[in-house]
Structures are given as structure tokens and as C-alpha cells.
Design an enzyme around this catalytic site. Sequence first.
Site, PDB file in Angstrom:
ATOM      1  N   HIS A 227      11.802  26.136  42.868  1.00  0.00           N
ATOM      2  CA  HIS A 227      13.254  26.303  42.959  1.00  0.00           C
ATOM      3  C   HIS A 227      13.670  27.349  43.990  1.00  0.00           C
ATOM      4  O   HIS A 227      14.283  28.360  43.641  1.00  0.00           O
ATOM      5  CB  HIS A 227      13.822  26.704  41.579  1.00  0.00           C
ATOM      6  CG  HIS A 227      13.464  25.758  40.470  1.00  0.00           C
ATOM      7  ND1 HIS A 227      13.388  26.138  39.145  1.00  0.00           N
ATOM      8  CD2 HIS A 227      13.163  24.443  40.488  1.00  0.00           C
ATOM      9  CE1 HIS A 227      13.049  25.100  38.402  1.00  0.00           C
ATOM     10  NE2 HIS A 227      12.889  24.060  39.197  1.00  0.00           N
TER      11      HIS A 227
HETATM   12  C1  LIG Z   1       7.916  19.114  41.937  1.00  0.00           C
HETATM   13  C2  LIG Z   1       9.332  19.599  41.753  1.00  0.00           C
HETATM   14  C3  LIG Z   1       9.961  19.429  40.546  1.00  0.00           C
HETATM   15  C4  LIG Z   1      11.271  19.881  40.371  1.00  0.00           C
HETATM   16  N1  LIG Z   1      11.884  19.629  39.185  1.00  0.00           N
HETATM   17  C5  LIG Z   1      13.179  19.972  39.025  1.00  0.00           C
HETATM   18  C6  LIG Z   1      13.873  19.622  37.846  1.00  0.00           C
HETATM   19  O1  LIG Z   1      13.301  18.998  36.953  1.00  0.00           O
HETATM   20  N2  LIG Z   1      15.173  19.995  37.724  1.00  0.00           N
HETATM   21  C7  LIG Z   1      15.812  20.700  38.712  1.00  0.00           C
HETATM   22  O2  LIG Z   1      16.979  21.060  38.507  1.00  0.00           O
HETATM   23  N3  LIG Z   1      15.192  21.017  39.852  1.00  0.00           N
HETATM   24  C8  LIG Z   1      13.903  20.641  40.045  1.00  0.00           C
HETATM   25  N4  LIG Z   1      13.285  20.896  41.229  1.00  0.00           N
HETATM   26  C9  LIG Z   1      14.062  21.563  42.298  1.00  0.00           C
HETATM   27  C10 LIG Z   1      15.178  20.690  42.885  1.00  0.00           C
HETATM   28  O3  LIG Z   1      14.739  19.375  43.135  1.00  0.00           O
HETATM   29  C11 LIG Z   1      15.651  21.360  44.177  1.00  0.00           C
HETATM   30  O4  LIG Z   1      16.127  22.651  43.824  1.00  0.00           O
HETATM   31  C12 LIG Z   1      16.773  20.625  44.884  1.00  0.00           C
HETATM   32  O5  LIG Z   1      16.415  19.312  45.202  1.00  0.00           O
HETATM   33  C13 LIG Z   1      17.130  21.392  46.174  1.00  0.00           C
HETATM   34  O6  LIG Z   1      18.222  20.745  46.771  1.00  0.00           O
HETATM   35  P1  LIG Z   1      18.593  21.047  48.286  1.00  0.00           P
HETATM   36  O7  LIG Z   1      19.751  20.213  48.640  1.00  0.00           O
HETATM   37  O8  LIG Z   1      18.673  22.509  48.461  1.00  0.00           O
HETATM   38  O9  LIG Z   1      17.312  20.603  49.142  1.00  0.00           O
HETATM   39  P2  LIG Z   1      16.475  19.270  49.126  1.00  0.00           P
HETATM   40  O10 LIG Z   1      16.766  18.465  47.904  1.00  0.00           O
HETATM   41  O11 LIG Z   1      15.057  19.676  49.361  1.00  0.00           O
HETATM   42  O12 LIG Z   1      17.011  18.445  50.387  1.00  0.00           O
HETATM   43  C14 LIG Z   1      16.848  18.897  51.706  1.00  0.00           C
HETATM   44  C15 LIG Z   1      16.661  17.692  52.623  1.00  0.00           C
HETATM   45  O13 LIG Z   1      16.920  18.106  53.967  1.00  0.00           O
HETATM   46  C16 LIG Z   1      15.991  17.500  54.828  1.00  0.00           C
HETATM   47  N5  LIG Z   1      15.892  18.338  56.034  1.00  0.00           N
HETATM   48  C17 LIG Z   1      15.379  19.589  56.147  1.00  0.00           C
HETATM   49  N6  LIG Z   1      15.523  20.052  57.406  1.00  0.00           N
HETATM   50  C18 LIG Z   1      16.148  19.064  58.099  1.00  0.00           C
HETATM   51  C19 LIG Z   1      16.589  18.952  59.449  1.00  0.00           C
HETATM   52  N7  LIG Z   1      16.441  19.969  60.321  1.00  0.00           N
HETATM   53  N8  LIG Z   1      17.170  17.795  59.838  1.00  0.00           N
HETATM   54  C20 LIG Z   1      17.328  16.759  58.967  1.00  0.00           C
HETATM   55  N9  LIG Z   1      16.938  16.825  57.667  1.00  0.00           N
HETATM   56  C21 LIG Z   1      16.373  17.971  57.243  1.00  0.00           C
HETATM   57  C22 LIG Z   1      14.713  17.482  54.013  1.00  0.00           C
HETATM   58  O14 LIG Z   1      13.810  16.513  54.543  1.00  0.00           O
HETATM   59  C23 LIG Z   1      15.233  17.140  52.622  1.00  0.00           C
HETATM   60  O15 LIG Z   1      15.230  15.759  52.412  1.00  0.00           O
HETATM   61  C24 LIG Z   1      11.960  20.512  41.436  1.00  0.00           C
HETATM   62  C25 LIG Z   1      11.307  20.713  42.647  1.00  0.00           C
HETATM   63  C26 LIG Z   1      10.008  20.263  42.814  1.00  0.00           C
HETATM   64  C27 LIG Z   1       9.316  20.492  44.135  1.00  0.00           C
END
Ligand SMILES: Cc1cc2nc3c(=O)[nH]c(=O)nc-3n(C[C@H](O)[C@H](O)[C@H](O)COP(=O)(O)OP(=O)(O)OC[C@H]3O[C@@H](n4cnc5c(N)ncnc54)[C@H](O)[C@@H]3O)c2cc1C
Length: 521
Positions: free
Chosen positions: A458
Site C-alpha cells: 500500500h
Molecule cells: C498484491 C496486492 C494486493 C493488494 N490488495 C489490496 C486490497 O485487498 N485492498 C486494497 O484496498 N488495496 C490492496 N492493494 C493496494 C491497492 O491495489 C493499491 O493501493 C491501488 O491500486 C493504488 O492505486 P493507484 O491509482 O495509486 O495506482 P495503481 O492502481 O497502481 O495504478 C497506476 C497505473 O498507472 C500506470 N502507470 C504508471 N506510470 C505510468 C506512466 N508514466 N504512463 C502511463 N501509465 C503509467 C501503471 O502501469 C498502473 O497501471 C493491494 C496491492 C497489491 C500489490
Amino acid sequence: MSAAALAGALPEPATRVARDRAVTPRIVRGAELRGSRTVTVDACVVGSGAGGGPVAAGLAEAGLTVAVLEEGDLHGPETLTARPRDMTTGLYRDGGQLVTVGTPPIVLPLGRGIGGTTLVNSGTCFRTPAPVLARWRSEHGLEALTDDAAGALFRRVEEAIGVAQVTPELAGENAAVVRRGAQALGVSGRHLFRNARGCVGSGVCAFGCPSGAKQHAGAVFAPRAWAAGATTYTGCRAERLEVERGAVRGVQARTAAGGRLTVRARHVVVAAGALLTPLLLRANGVGTASGALGRHLTIHPASAARALLDEPIDPWRGVPQSYFVDELADDGILLEGIAGPPDQAAMATPGQGPEHRDRMLDVARTASFGVMVADTGEGRVLRLPTRPARPLVRYDLHPTDAERFRRGFELLARIFFAAGAREVLIPLSGVGVLRDGDVSPLQRARVRPRDVKAMAFHPLGTARAGADPRRSVCDPDLGVHGVRGLHVADGSVVPSSPQVNPQLTIMALATRLADHLAAEG
Ligand SMILES: Cc1cc2nc3c(=O)[nH]c(=O)nc-3n(C[C@H](O)[C@H](O)[C@H](O)COP(=O)(O)OP(=O)(O)OC[C@H]3O[C@@H](n4cnc5c(N)ncnc54)[C@H](O)[C@@H]3O)c2cc1C
Ligand code: SF4
């Protein structure tokens, strides 16, 4: 619920079934984009995960033209084999091998693809607890995020992603062991709430849901955005933010085929996740004024104990993360289920040679359960001198949190023994295997950060939101201080550890931003 820290954090089960979304994906594949191309839209969203997904859907549904840039690919259920070895390289950034630099080193996996990390997450849903929201209002100036306003956002997200409580039948034996032990000791615990529809308990959530049950961002928000006319450019990595006279004008991306895609837009929303967003902002010289960019990283360190029982557990059957214990939540310690298929167990099982083999022979009778601690300390994201840019994460586990792991494991060991475990394996150096219900080695242990074997899932806080531009990167409405039209909507903006799994928090903040930008037009 005994724990005041989790006040108001349990979702409300969605009252209607999410609608069927047989929408044709509107995707342009960067792998086929050579040369230069320019598109002009109202809004460009970088990233399609927990933050980018809801923003893109909300803006497209409000009538704006939207382009989403996503570095990863589309992974529909038909491409997901449920085999960890095949799936890890495709669905995780760098094969899930990102490790922090510090004491101890901590594996910090990120998803990559339409849906971002929600594609591989466990589906656990918690609302931001009310005491955390209160702190964000008083310490960070997020005054509009009242309990009522946040509650309304959570309800919308929960409806969208079909949040429901796991049933005992689907929870699996792994959870049943801990539930039995917790009930015997009178310890507070419940089945978790998750975003799944038609879950069959196949136990491979972390490797992509092959039955399409998990309602991750790519399964819910991307189709909504496409249905409203948005286009997702996969295999396109955003590298440059075009900023002129204090206002954003667009984004330049490198395509997987080596081409160049320019998206001209008056709204740019960066949602690349808490480890990649600071790199993109810094590379473009924006969001740097306060010095907060890349700092204040919290990761919610996690670790897991294993227990050997007499009866079969078959930990690969059932929802891997289906039960939690919140007895110590007031102290920032949560116990949550963790389980999975045998190949995953083989990677997580300690020991080598005959010791590892013997443990694996017992794997069907082995339960495992996690301990997560809300960070006392903070880390920092730097840029490795690579092309493309990769994050270097500096993080030292705080001694207070090492002690919290000890306390969490002591409670977990008691629970396992109360459920009939023969032995409990604690992943803290100097503790090892506990037998005969004896937890005294854990009580005596003085656990230092370097003794903890941890992972984390996270990452948050590296472009935090706040009213004071001297302490934050984004304002309370998620606009980057000092740059008109540029916003951040991902884990980076979360001002401090929410002390629970963060996807609902991120989705709610992103939904609020979409409302706000849609109102601007
Ligand atoms: C194994 C695992 C289990 C988890 N389980 C849970 C759970 O059960 N419940 C929960 O609440 N949270 C859970 N989490 C955490 C949760 O999924 C994340 O906190 C959340 O998805 C983060 O959201 P975000 O939008 O910050 O980033 P992300 O969901 O990671 O999205 C970011 C996206 O941006 C893309 N990206 C990055 N840089 C660029 C760029 N320069 N150009 C274009 N695209 C780009 C990436 O490829 C990615 O697809 C888990 C995480 C993991 C790893
Ligand atoms: S346990 Fe449920 S949500 Fe997880 S992969 Fe299996 S069917 Fe999908």
C-alpha cells in the site's frame, strides 16, 4: 466492533448488482503506434488503476472527451491462466520484484495494466476510518472531506464495484481456523468486505481473477469510460507534461513501438501510483516547491505467520483474504488473511532443501495469516538513473513498528493455538517455531527492524494533498499547487496512512475529483 480506530470503516454492502458491462474496449495499442501522433481531448488521464479509473469514467460520463494513457496492457479474464508463474511477469511491474532499500529490505509489488494494481489486489474494501478523516481535516486542511461527504463518496464507489461481505462458505478453511481461534479467545474479528460479483473462491486474486468476478478498476471503470466515448492508449508511457505559463497543455508519451504520442488537453490528471507519479512530476519540474514531492511515503508493512494443523486446510480453496481481526486496530495493527495456490506457498515458505521440502509436504495442513502495521515512520521515492525512469524506494522500518509486529504475531499465535495449531512459524529472526501453545519466546523477544521479514502492498503519500502549499504537493481538491489544470488522483495524494487497505480511499478521492472537474466543464 471493539476498535475505535476503525470507526465507520466498514463498507455498506452494495444494494444493487452492478450492471453488466459488455462494452467493446476502445483501445489503441501503443505496440502498434510508430512515428508521431497527436490527439486533442478535454482531459488526459495518466494511469488506469484505483485512481485513474474512476476519474476517466466520471469525466467521460460528464461529457468530456477523455484519453487514458496506460503503460501496461489489457488483461481480460480470458487471458488469465491462474498460474502464478505465468501471470507474475505480465501483470506486475518488473515481475513484482521491486524491493525497498533500507532496514529491512521490503518487497513492494505493483500491478501494471488496465486496472493498475487493482488487477492483482485481494479485493479487500475498507472505508477511510473516521478518526483518520478527522486528522486529514485538522492537520492537512481537507475540510470538505467531512464524514458525510466521504460517506456519500464511499457509497457511490461501493455500488459501482459491488462491495459485499464474504460469506463463511466462500471464506475457506484458512479463514475458518483464525475465526475459530478468535472466537475461542473472545477477540474481535469479522469476514471482510470485497468488490467481487460471482466469486467462486478460486484463491488466485493476486494473479488476476480468471472468472471475471473481481470488480477491479479495469473491469468496472474502464468499460464505463469506453461506453461514454473515452479511449485508452495501452503500452503508452507518459514522459513529459507540457506546461506553459503556469497551465498544463498536454502530455507526451513514448509508445511500446518506439513512437511518440502527444495528447493535448486542458485537464491532465496524473494517476500513475505513489511510486511513479512523483517521478513524472519531478522530471517535469512541477510539484517540487514544498519539498514534499517523493517524501512522506507510507507503505503499511505486512508480514505473515504460518500454523500447522492436524486437519486439512487446503489454503488454495476459498477467498485468500476473507477475514480480519481488529482487536489491536487502535494501535495500528490489523490481522488479515493471506493464502494462495501451492506455487505461491512455495515462494513464501521459509527454509531450504529438506526443511523446505518437509514444510511443503505439509502445505495442505498449513494455515497462514498476515499482520499489517500502520507506519510510524516515512520513506522516500527517488529516481534510479535508468531509462525508462524507475523508482528507488528508501524506507526504514521504525522500531515502534517492529514492536507492533511482535505484538501482532503474539495475538496471532494465541489465535492459532486456540484453534488447535500444533506449531506456529513466526517470521521474526530469533523467534522461529512456537510449539505446545507456548508464546513466551515472542513475549521475551526484543524485535528490531532488521529482524522482521516484511512485504508491503500500500504505497501512499508521495504527492500529498493539503491546504498549506509549504507542506503539500496538491491542494485539497487535488490540483498541483501552482499549475492550473494539473491534478493528481492516486495513492500519492493520501495525506497519511489510512491504517486500512486503501483502494476505497483512493477511488473515493478520485470520484470527488471527477465531480469537481466535470463541474468546471
Ligand atoms: C498484491 C496486492 C494486493 C493488494 N490488495 C489490496 C486490497 O485487498 N485492498 C486494497 O484496498 N488495496 C490492496 N492493494 C493496494 C491497492 O491495489 C493499491 O493501493 C491501488 O491500486 C493504488 O492505486 P493507484 O491509482 O495509486 O495506482 P495503481 O492502481 O497502481 O495504478 C497506476 C497505473 O498507472 C500506470 N502507470 C504508471 N506510470 C505510468 C506512466 N508514466 N504512463 C502511463 N501509465 C503509467 C501503471 O502501469 C498502473 O497501471 C493491494 C496491492 C497489491 C500489490
Ligand atoms: S477468489 Fe474470487 S475474486 Fe479471487 S480470483 Fe477467485 S473468483 Fe476471483
